[in-house]
Each structure stands twice: as C-alpha cells, then as structure tokens.
Design a protein around this motif. Structure first.
Motif, short mmCIF file in Angstrom:
data_model
loop_
_atom_site.label_atom_id
_atom_site.label_comp_id
_atom_site.label_asym_id
_atom_site.label_seq_id
_atom_site.Cartn_x
_atom_site.Cartn_y
_atom_site.Cartn_z
N ILE A 53 0.84 -1.20 0.00
CA ILE A 53 0.00 0.00 0.00
C ILE A 53 0.87 1.25 0.00
N ILE A 54 1.90 1.24 0.84
CA ILE A 54 2.79 2.41 0.95
C ILE A 54 3.54 2.65 -0.36
N THR A 55 3.92 1.57 -1.05
CA THR A 55 4.71 1.71 -2.28
C THR A 55 3.83 1.68 -3.54
N LEU A 56 2.54 1.90 -3.36
CA LEU A 56 1.58 1.93 -4.47
C LEU A 56 1.61 0.64 -5.29
N GLY A 57 1.71 -0.49 -4.59
CA GLY A 57 1.62 -1.80 -5.22
C GLY A 57 2.94 -2.48 -5.50
N LEU A 58 4.03 -1.75 -5.51
CA LEU A 58 5.32 -2.38 -5.82
C LEU A 58 5.74 -3.41 -4.77
N GLY A 59 5.43 -3.18 -3.53
CA GLY A 59 5.79 -4.10 -2.45
C GLY A 59 5.11 -5.45 -2.58
N TRP A 60 3.99 -5.50 -3.28
CA TRP A 60 3.25 -6.76 -3.42
C TRP A 60 4.00 -7.77 -4.28
N PHE A 61 4.99 -7.33 -5.03
CA PHE A 61 5.81 -8.28 -5.79
C PHE A 61 6.58 -9.22 -4.86
N LEU A 62 6.75 -8.81 -3.61
CA LEU A 62 7.43 -9.66 -2.62
C LEU A 62 6.64 -10.91 -2.27
N PHE A 63 5.34 -10.90 -2.53
CA PHE A 63 4.54 -12.08 -2.21
C PHE A 63 5.04 -13.32 -2.95
N GLY A 64 5.63 -13.16 -4.13
CA GLY A 64 6.14 -14.30 -4.90
C GLY A 64 7.29 -15.03 -4.24
N ILE A 65 8.08 -14.32 -3.45
CA ILE A 65 9.23 -14.94 -2.79
C ILE A 65 9.06 -15.05 -1.28
N LEU A 66 7.88 -14.69 -0.80
CA LEU A 66 7.66 -14.62 0.64
C LEU A 66 7.84 -15.96 1.34
N ALA A 67 7.23 -17.01 0.84
CA ALA A 67 7.30 -18.32 1.50
C ALA A 67 8.72 -18.88 1.48
N PRO A 68 9.40 -18.95 0.32
CA PRO A 68 10.75 -19.50 0.37
C PRO A 68 11.73 -18.65 1.19
N LEU A 69 11.57 -17.34 1.12
CA LEU A 69 12.46 -16.46 1.88
C LEU A 69 12.25 -16.65 3.39
N THR A 70 11.00 -16.74 3.81
CA THR A 70 10.70 -16.95 5.22
C THR A 70 11.25 -18.30 5.69
N ALA A 71 11.08 -19.34 4.87
CA ALA A 71 11.58 -20.67 5.23
C ALA A 71 13.10 -20.67 5.31
N LEU A 72 13.76 -20.02 4.36
CA LEU A 72 15.23 -19.98 4.39
C LEU A 72 15.75 -19.25 5.62
N LEU A 73 15.12 -18.12 5.95
CA LEU A 73 15.55 -17.37 7.12
C LEU A 73 15.31 -18.16 8.41
N TYR A 74 14.19 -18.86 8.47
CA TYR A 74 13.86 -19.70 9.63
C TYR A 74 14.91 -20.81 9.79
N VAL A 75 15.19 -21.53 8.72
CA VAL A 75 16.15 -22.63 8.78
C VAL A 75 17.55 -22.11 9.07
#
Length: 153
Positions: A53-75
């Motif tokens: 919302i703050i970046t007028l939609g640009l930040g939503w592109f992060l949804f594509g890598i959200l799950a693998p990035l979160t899993a990698l950081l967790y592990v």
C-alpha cells in the motif's frame, strides 16, 4: 557385532542409539517446522501487504518470494544457530552434525534446505528412500554436504 557405525572415512563414529528412529523423527520434525513457517508467514504477509500500500503496489511483488524467503531465514537462524537444530528437530530430539567435526553455520543450513527442495522437486518424496541405503540414515543432500542428523537424547 559392533554397536557403532562410521559416518565417513574422516573418522566420525556414531553409536547406533544415536541413529535409532531418526528417519521417522526427521519427517515429524519437517511437519512441525513447516507448520511453524506457515504461522510465521501470517505476520510477514501482513507487513508486505501494508508495504504494498505504501509503495503503491510495488511491495506486493514480494509475495512471490515470501514463503521460500521466510523458510530460508527460519532454517538459517535455527539450524545454523547454537542448537544446530530447527524447532521441530529439537522437539523430536534431533540435531545436525558435520562429519568433519565443524559447526553447521547459517549458510550450510540454507544450502541444505535448497538442496532438499531441489531433490524433492526432481525426485518427489522418493528423496527419502536414499536414507534406507546410505550409511547412518543420511539423505542425498546430507551426503553431498557432509552432514548427518542424529538423536540428541
């Protein structure tokens, strides 16, 4: 008959008790860890939503890598941490060792995870069959990276 087995030719010797039930516990630990990663995704997704919302939609592109990035950081943070185990592994009484005696760092933990995902993408769950034939119940990515999972208690 000896109650110890050798992890590799460098000399790491493991007693059979350290390997009892490792496969089953490892699968259960995986389920626990991915449930936790799913729960971690909720607040992270909320942050990315508002970032979009703050970046007028640009930040939503992060949804594509959200799950693998979160899993990698967790592990990376858990398996590469002081306990040498993810939360699921600790619950199941497991930890990871390097066969050369060194510590599992965050980079090795993340590479281990990426190789696990790649192995599953190519071989599906058949990747676990390697643990029936390789020494010390290791998987193929364990063998490639020089690691072994043992019972901690």
């Amino acid at each position: 008959m000896s109650n110890e087995s050798r992890a590799d030719d460098r000399g790491l010797i493991l007693h059979d008790e350290a390997l009892d039930g490792v496969r089953t516990r490892r699968v259960l630990a995986f389920c626990v860890d991915y449930l936790l990663i799913g729960l971690l995704l909720i607040p992270v997704a909320i942050v990315v939503f508002f970032l979009g919302i703050i970046t007028l939609g640009l930040g939503w592109f992060l949804f594509g890598i959200l799950a693998p990035l979160t899993a990698l950081l967790y592990v990376g943070a858990t398996l590469g941490g002081s306990a040498q185990a993810t939360v699921g592994m600790r619950m199941m009484g497991l930890r990871m060792l390097r066969t050369d005696g060194g510590r599992v760092d965050w980079m090795l933990a993340m590479v281990h995870t990426v190789l696990f995902w790649a192995g599953n993408a190519v071989l599906t769950p058949l990747v676990l069959l390697a643990s029936l034939f390789l020494s010390n119940k290791r998987t193929l990515h364990d063998l490639l990276l020089g690691t072994v999972v043992i019972r901690d208690r």
